[in-house]
Design a protein around this motif. Structure first.
Motif, PDB file in Angstrom:
ATOM      1  N   ASN A 140       0.824  -1.211   0.000  1.00 26.36           N
ATOM      2  CA  ASN A 140       0.000   0.000   0.000  1.00 26.36           C
ATOM      3  C   ASN A 140       0.855   1.257   0.000  1.00 26.36           C
ATOM      4  N   LEU A 141       1.951   1.230   0.763  1.00 24.90           N
ATOM      5  CA  LEU A 141       2.825   2.400   0.820  1.00 24.90           C
ATOM      6  C   LEU A 141       3.364   2.746  -0.555  1.00 24.90           C
ATOM      7  N   VAL A 143       1.819   2.453  -3.301  1.00 26.82           N
ATOM      8  CA  VAL A 143       0.734   3.174  -3.981  1.00 26.82           C
ATOM      9  C   VAL A 143       0.620   4.588  -3.443  1.00 26.82           C
ATOM     10  N   TYR A 144       0.628   4.725  -2.121  1.00 23.29           N
ATOM     11  CA  TYR A 144       0.437   6.039  -1.510  1.00 23.29           C
ATOM     12  C   TYR A 144       1.577   6.995  -1.840  1.00 23.29           C
ATOM     13  N   ARG A 145       2.771   6.458  -2.077  1.00 20.87           N
ATOM     14  CA  ARG A 145       3.905   7.325  -2.433  1.00 20.87           C
ATOM     15  C   ARG A 145       3.779   7.887  -3.838  1.00 20.87           C
ATOM     16  N   ARG A 146       2.949   7.247  -4.678  1.00 16.90           N
ATOM     17  CA  ARG A 146       2.807   7.679  -6.076  1.00 16.90           C
ATOM     18  C   ARG A 146       1.586   8.565  -6.296  1.00 16.90           C
ATOM     19  N   THR A 147       0.710   8.655  -5.312  1.00 19.71           N
ATOM     20  CA  THR A 147      -0.590   9.301  -5.519  1.00 19.71           C
ATOM     21  C   THR A 147      -0.871  10.313  -4.414  1.00 19.71           C
ATOM     22  N   PRO A 148      -1.751  11.288  -4.655  1.00 17.70           N
ATOM     23  CA  PRO A 148      -2.107  12.234  -3.590  1.00 17.70           C
ATOM     24  C   PRO A 148      -2.727  11.497  -2.404  1.00 17.70           C
ATOM     25  N   THR A 149      -2.187  11.718  -1.222  1.00 22.05           N
ATOM     26  CA  THR A 149      -2.634  10.997  -0.040  1.00 22.05           C
ATOM     27  C   THR A 149      -2.841  11.963   1.116  1.00 22.05           C
ATOM     28  N   TYR A 150      -4.061  12.000   1.637  1.00 19.86           N
ATOM     29  CA  TYR A 150      -4.415  12.877   2.751  1.00 19.86           C
ATOM     30  C   TYR A 150      -4.490  12.065   4.044  1.00 19.86           C
ATOM     31  N   ALA A 151      -4.307  12.736   5.166  1.00 23.29           N
ATOM     32  CA  ALA A 151      -4.431  12.117   6.481  1.00 23.29           C
ATOM     33  C   ALA A 151      -5.688  12.632   7.166  1.00 23.29           C
ATOM     34  N   LYS A 152      -6.354  11.740   7.900  1.00 18.18           N
ATOM     35  CA  LYS A 152      -7.546  12.167   8.624  1.00 18.18           C
ATOM     36  C   LYS A 152      -7.207  12.967   9.875  1.00 18.18           C
ATOM     37  N   PRO A 154      -3.622  14.864  12.222  1.00 20.36           N
ATOM     38  CA  PRO A 154      -2.186  15.189  12.209  1.00 20.36           C
ATOM     39  C   PRO A 154      -1.322  14.015  12.652  1.00 20.36           C
ATOM     40  N   ALA A 155      -1.823  13.178  13.563  1.00 17.20           N
ATOM     41  CA  ALA A 155      -1.042  12.022  14.006  1.00 17.20           C
ATOM     42  C   ALA A 155      -0.788  11.066  12.850  1.00 17.20           C
ATOM     43  N   VAL A 156      -1.793  10.851  12.002  1.00 19.00           N
ATOM     44  CA  VAL A 156      -1.614   9.995  10.837  1.00 19.00           C
ATOM     45  C   VAL A 156      -0.669  10.656   9.840  1.00 19.00           C
ATOM     46  N   ALA A 157      -0.753  11.972   9.716  1.00 22.47           N
ATOM     47  CA  ALA A 157       0.170  12.686   8.820  1.00 22.47           C
ATOM     48  C   ALA A 157       1.614  12.442   9.234  1.00 22.47           C
ATOM     49  N   LYS A 158       1.889  12.484  10.533  1.00 23.42           N
ATOM     50  CA  LYS A 158       3.249  12.214  11.026  1.00 23.42           C
ATOM     51  C   LYS A 158       3.660  10.777  10.735  1.00 23.42           C
ATOM     52  N   GLU A 159       2.718   9.849  10.922  1.00 25.27           N
ATOM     53  CA  GLU A 159       3.020   8.446  10.646  1.00 25.27           C
ATOM     54  C   GLU A 159       3.318   8.241   9.167  1.00 25.27           C
ATOM     55  N   MET A 160       2.531   8.890   8.301  1.00 25.17           N
ATOM     56  CA  MET A 160       2.775   8.796   6.865  1.00 25.17           C
ATOM     57  C   MET A 160       4.172   9.280   6.509  1.00 25.17           C
ATOM     58  N   GLY A 164       7.642   7.465   4.715  1.00 22.76           N
ATOM     59  CA  GLY A 164       8.052   7.906   3.390  1.00 22.76           C
ATOM     60  C   GLY A 164       6.919   8.282   2.467  1.00 22.76           C
ATOM     61  N   VAL A 165       5.730   8.552   3.024  1.00 21.18           N
ATOM     62  CA  VAL A 165       4.584   8.962   2.214  1.00 21.18           C
ATOM     63  C   VAL A 165       4.370  10.450   2.400  1.00 21.18           C
TER      64      VAL A 165
END
Length: 372
Positions: A140-141, A143-152, A154-160, A164-165
């Protein structure tokens, strides 16, 4: 007209007909309100052929044949996306095993793929399952590295970012106001209708009575709050009997309602003084949003969801520990401006329309054309 599909890749009860607060349907309504055609897509292991349900103009629900591996859905065919003229897919896939297959289909057929993630690492309590799922997450990562990916959150944004996403931004989950009933009358009138004591203070808990929701923190909380406070719990689960036993000494200060029609729960949001959220790992918190939307100020254990949703001391109160919860509840109840501030907070930031606007701005910037 741009056509956007929102497929669910989780195979569970939340997407079935009649299920309450289906996120994909709420987002579809928001896209339709902004001039798009939107499809909420759900897997159904009992079907041999696709079924469609038109909820309102430009909002369609598709139920497609699928197989299930535990909670992961594998659609037998994505061909209906082509038949519906889908231009883009909005994927809330997290670590779902079906993400790479959907991405390959979209890539092959010129459908724009982007994501809105609420979690990445497995939350299974079984170490072996967590290990396998975290290894499979690499697919999945990619895929997410190649495409626009939003976080629900801020904690998920940090994890992403740590994985490397690149995060395109924070896009929270929203409320679907179309399913929320109007509750007429003042709080006192609603209490009278519900046969609640108009002179008492009421604390409300809504959710599963399972360990992750931490309902056993409620007895000491009620003890610390004092005799003027009553507790209403709406929910059932593995800890229900244990909670009832612990609450027995409090007599009629404790009421548990195992189940209610979801529309009826909203009357209690309007009638109670404070909503409490005890999960110290809460990823988001839909009941928290619903309570705030009704003007019931929350007291919540500090966690990623509550930290994002409420402004501490303005639209709710955060507690770092269980010991701090009684003071948080009292502060929320004592501030007459906190309930209206909670309502404003949700209306301005946590309706599905906010997410839809963010997504459409990105699709316009990317030049995604409407083919359907």
């Amino acid at each position: 007209m741009l056509t956007i599909a929102i497929p669910q890749l989780y195979c569970g009860a939340s997407g079935r007909k009649g299920a309450y607060n289906r996120q994909e349907v709420g987002l579809a309504r928001a896209f339709a309100a902004l001039g798009c055609r939107a499809l909420a897509v759900y897997p159904d292991t009992s079907l041999s052929a696709p079924e469609a349900e038109d909820l309102e103009p430009n909002v369609r629900v598709l139920y497609l044949p699928a197989r299930a591996l535990a909670v992961h859905a594998f659609y037998k065919s994505w061909q209906p996306l082509l038949e519906e003229g889908v231009d883009a897919v909005h994927v809330m896939g997290d670590n779902s095993l079906g993400v790479p297959g959907l991405y390959r289909f979209c890539q092959k057929h010129g459908i724009f793929f982007y994501s809105q993630l609420g979690a990445l690492k497995s939350d299974s309590r079984t170490p072996a399952v967590r290990l396998v799922m975290d290894l499979l997450l690499r697919r999945n990562l990619a895929v997410y590295r190649r495409t626009p990916t939003y976080a629900k959150t801020p904690a998920v944004a940090k994890e992403m970012e740590s994985l490397g996403v690149s995060c395109a931004g924070v896009m929270p989950v929203g409320l679907d106001t179309a399913i929320i009933p109007m509750i007429p009358g003042t709080a006192a009138e609603v209490r009278a209708e519900l046969k609640l004591d108009t002179a008492a203070r009421y604390l409300l808990f809504v959710g599963r009575l399972d360990p992750y929701k931490r309902p056993m923190a409620l007895p000491p909380l009620l003890e610390q709050l004092g005799p003027e406070w009553h507790l209403i719990v709406i929910g059932q689960g593995s800890l229900a009997a244990e909670l009832d036993k612990a609450m027995a000494p409090y007599g009629d200060r404790y009421t548990r309602i195992p189940a209610l029609p979801n529309t009826a729960v909203h009357a209690y949001y309007h009638a109670c003084d404070v909503f409490v959220n005890l999960n110290d790992h809460e990823i988001f918190g839909m009941s928290l949003l619903e309570a705030m939307y009704a003007g019931c100020p929350p007291a919540a254990r500090r966690a990623p969801g509550p930290e994002l949703i409420l402004e501490d001391g303005v639209s709710g109160v955060l507690a770092d520990t269980d010991a701090a919860l009684p003071d948080a509840v009292r502060r929320a109840a004592a501030d007459p401006e906190m309930g209206p501030a909670a309502q404003r907070r949700v209306n301005e930031h946590f309706l599905w329309g906010n997410s839809a606007e963010t997504a459409l701005a990105m699709l316009e910037k990317k030049g995604v054309p409407a083919h359907g």
